[in-house]
Design an enzyme around this catalytic site. Structure first.
Site, PDB file in Angstrom:
ATOM      1  N   GLU A 122       0.843  -1.198   0.000  1.00  0.00           N
ATOM      2  CA  GLU A 122       0.000   0.000   0.000  1.00  0.00           C
ATOM      3  C   GLU A 122       0.880   1.249   0.000  1.00  0.00           C
ATOM      4  O   GLU A 122       1.914   1.302   0.667  1.00  0.00           O
ATOM      5  CB  GLU A 122      -0.874  -0.006   1.250  1.00  0.00           C
TER       6      GLU A 122
ATOM      7  N   LYS B  58      -9.743   2.502  -2.303  1.00  0.00           N
ATOM      8  CA  LYS B  58      -9.956   1.914  -0.985  1.00  0.00           C
ATOM      9  C   LYS B  58     -11.317   2.320  -0.414  1.00  0.00           C
ATOM     10  O   LYS B  58     -11.629   3.505  -0.299  1.00  0.00           O
ATOM     11  CB  LYS B  58      -8.834   2.363  -0.048  1.00  0.00           C
TER      12      LYS B  58
ATOM     13  N   CYS C 238      -5.446  -2.948   2.734  1.00  0.00           N
ATOM     14  CA  CYS C 238      -5.179  -2.833   4.171  1.00  0.00           C
ATOM     15  C   CYS C 238      -6.418  -2.981   5.063  1.00  0.00           C
ATOM     16  O   CYS C 238      -6.901  -4.080   5.299  1.00  0.00           O
ATOM     17  CB  CYS C 238      -4.449  -1.521   4.434  1.00  0.00           C
TER      18      CYS C 238
END
Length: 254
Positions: free
Chosen positions: A40, A106, A140
């Site tokens: 990331e 995300k 994540c």
């Protein structure tokens, strides 16, 4: 499909240094692979100062990724900070050898760090098709939310890239295994190493897990490129034999 994951340290908010470091490892790897996976925010570390390092989809890093993918005839994926229409996104890009790009923004922004205050969250679940593999892209904190990623599409590979810190690394280890088991698919998590400007330590623990939760590779805290092969036929045969996905619940995400 042969996958190479790069578990690496990251220079804070310095895309040029990070690109140079990544490129050295990428080009010096003699073994061929189909997919190269970066962590990331691989150009900067997990920064809440996006204006300092944000790029566009026509920027230097995207051009660089396309060139690398072309050189080794492989796909490359990882997330970086992208500015678009006045908004900042933590965007996971998937660059094909042809230069085509697909991306995932995300969805679950990390409120503990204030990510939701400076980045715009994504809405769509994104599954890319590459070499006849359907790959679900995740970033994540998404790992903590199984409903959004539930395998209702029968995708073949679940892929997480992360900056996951040491104090909560047990959750990372456990949840990657859980996502693999409940979705009956290969699951890969690529985390960074080293320390960032906020004195947060990242212990690595990048790993690949098969569709029954068995570990294929565990990088622990080592820096480097780790290459392994995934067998789609074995996964399909196991799904047909056990039929667990056929018993999943129907639901709608509002």
């Amino acid at each position: 499909m042969k996958v190479a994951l790069f578990q690496t340290k990251l220079a804070w908010e310095n895309p040029e240094i990070n690109r140079t470091f990544i490129e050295e490892y990428f080009l010096n790897e003699d073994e061929s692979f189909d997919l190269f996976v970066l962590p990331e925010m691989f150009t900067s570390g997990f920064t809440m100062n996006p204006s300092a390092i944000a790029e566009t989809m026509e920027g230097e890093t995207m051009a660089w990724l396309k060139e690398l993918a072309k050189k080794k005839t492989c796909a490359i994926t990882g997330s970086l900070v992208i500015k678009e229409n006045g908004n900042f996104y933590n965007r996971m890009v998937f660059v094909f050898p042809s230069g085509e790009v697909q991306f995932y923004n995300k969805r679950h922004l990390f409120t503990l760090a204030g990510e939701d205050k400076v980045y715009t969250k994504g809405i769509e679940k994104v599954i890319v098709n590459y070499n006849n593999w359907n790959i679900c892209l995740q970033i994540c904190y998404d790992l903590r939310f199984p409903v959004f990623v539930r395998n209702v599409e029968n995708y073949d590979l679940l892929l997480y890239v992360a900056n996951w810190p040491k104090p909560r690394i047990n959750a990372w280890d456990a949840l990657l295994k859980a996502r693999a088991i409940e979705n009956m698919c290969y699951t890969i998590g690529v985390n960074r190493t080293g320390e960032d400007a906020n004195k947060l330590e990242y212990p690595g623990h990048s790993k690949a897990t098969d569709f029954l939760g068995n570990t294929i590779v565990d990088c622990e805290d080592e820096l480097g490129v780790f290459i392994f092969e995934l067998d789609k036929n074995a996964q399909q045969e196991t799904r047909q034999k056990l039929n667990f996905l056929n018993d999943r619940d129907d639901f709608t995400i509002l």
